[in-house]
Design a protein around this motif. Sequence first.
Motif, short mmCIF file in Angstrom:
data_model
loop_
_atom_site.label_atom_id
_atom_site.label_comp_id
_atom_site.label_asym_id
_atom_site.label_seq_id
_atom_site.Cartn_x
_atom_site.Cartn_y
_atom_site.Cartn_z
N LYS A 13 -8.25 -11.59 8.26
CA LYS A 13 -7.35 -10.71 9.00
C LYS A 13 -6.35 -10.05 8.05
O LYS A 13 -6.05 -8.85 8.16
N LEU A 14 -5.81 -10.84 7.12
CA LEU A 14 -4.88 -10.27 6.15
C LEU A 14 -5.60 -9.26 5.25
O LEU A 14 -5.04 -8.21 4.92
N GLN A 15 -6.83 -9.58 4.87
CA GLN A 15 -7.61 -8.65 4.06
C GLN A 15 -7.73 -7.30 4.77
O GLN A 15 -7.53 -6.24 4.17
N LEU A 17 -5.85 -6.04 7.17
CA LEU A 17 -4.55 -5.38 7.29
C LEU A 17 -4.17 -4.69 5.98
O LEU A 17 -3.77 -3.53 5.97
N LEU A 18 -4.33 -5.42 4.86
CA LEU A 18 -3.96 -4.85 3.57
C LEU A 18 -4.89 -3.72 3.17
O LEU A 18 -4.46 -2.73 2.57
N ARG A 19 -6.17 -3.86 3.50
CA ARG A 19 -7.12 -2.80 3.17
C ARG A 19 -6.71 -1.49 3.85
O ARG A 19 -6.65 -0.43 3.21
N ASP A 20 -6.41 -1.57 5.15
CA ASP A 20 -6.01 -0.36 5.87
C ASP A 20 -4.70 0.20 5.31
O ASP A 20 -4.56 1.42 5.13
N TYR A 21 -3.76 -0.69 5.04
CA TYR A 21 -2.45 -0.24 4.57
C TYR A 21 -2.56 0.44 3.21
O TYR A 21 -1.99 1.52 2.98
N SER A 31 -12.60 -6.30 -1.60
CA SER A 31 -12.18 -7.61 -1.12
C SER A 31 -13.15 -8.70 -1.53
O SER A 31 -14.35 -8.46 -1.69
N ALA A 32 -12.61 -9.91 -1.70
CA ALA A 32 -13.41 -11.11 -1.93
C ALA A 32 -12.73 -12.25 -1.20
O ALA A 32 -11.50 -12.37 -1.24
#
Length: 231
Positions: A13-15, A17-21, A31-32
């Motif tokens: 979920k954090l991945q 969120l950060l990807r979109d941001y 991501s990994a």
Amino acid sequence: MPLKILIIDDDAKLQALLRDYFQNNSFEVHSALRGDEGVDTLIRGAFDMVILDIMLPDMDGFETLRAIRKTSDLPVLMLTARGDETDRIVGLEMGADDYLQKPFNPRELLARIKAILRRTQPQARAEKPASGVIHSSGVGIDPLRRRIWIGAQEIHLSTVEFDILLALVQAKGKVITRDHLMTLVRGRDFEAFDRSIDVHVSRIRKKIEDDPAKPRRILTVWGKGYRWPEM
């Protein structure tokens, strides 16, 4: 061309969120979810920075950082869900450039990433006038190419380590306070009891001093900061 960031974190979920941001802020994000997967991805691709969580399954963040540092000097910012200062110090000792405790505001993470990348990207460095190669106390430094050597041996420093060393050498003979170094390398006010500068200096000494316990190059000025000898 957008800058490429690799996020190694098992929180899907954090991945997301950060990807979109970060994508909304013109970064290319990969991501990994595991440390070994992250190291393999890093080897196969050309990245500008790594965001690395400490609490990873199987291969934790420290092991992953150790594996990264065997082949790469890329900037690494570590994330930790624990407030234990020991985690931060260990990460810095192993070559991390910065750290951020979870939970965090994505804007702060972005600000720290931009501060690090401003110092490391070739186009940013090219905007600064080239001062030529510096030789001092047996150390050669090329500020533009960010290379350091002693004799015929090149010394590999992390992004923050290079910035600290260069600042000290350029101000040789003068004391630079820990406060100033913290602001220089992290682009923000330091925390009153933050010892990360001392950790970075300790790592640099291990790489450039004949006897790190009796340094001749990076000298401690007790109660004030550090000084490079005027030689």
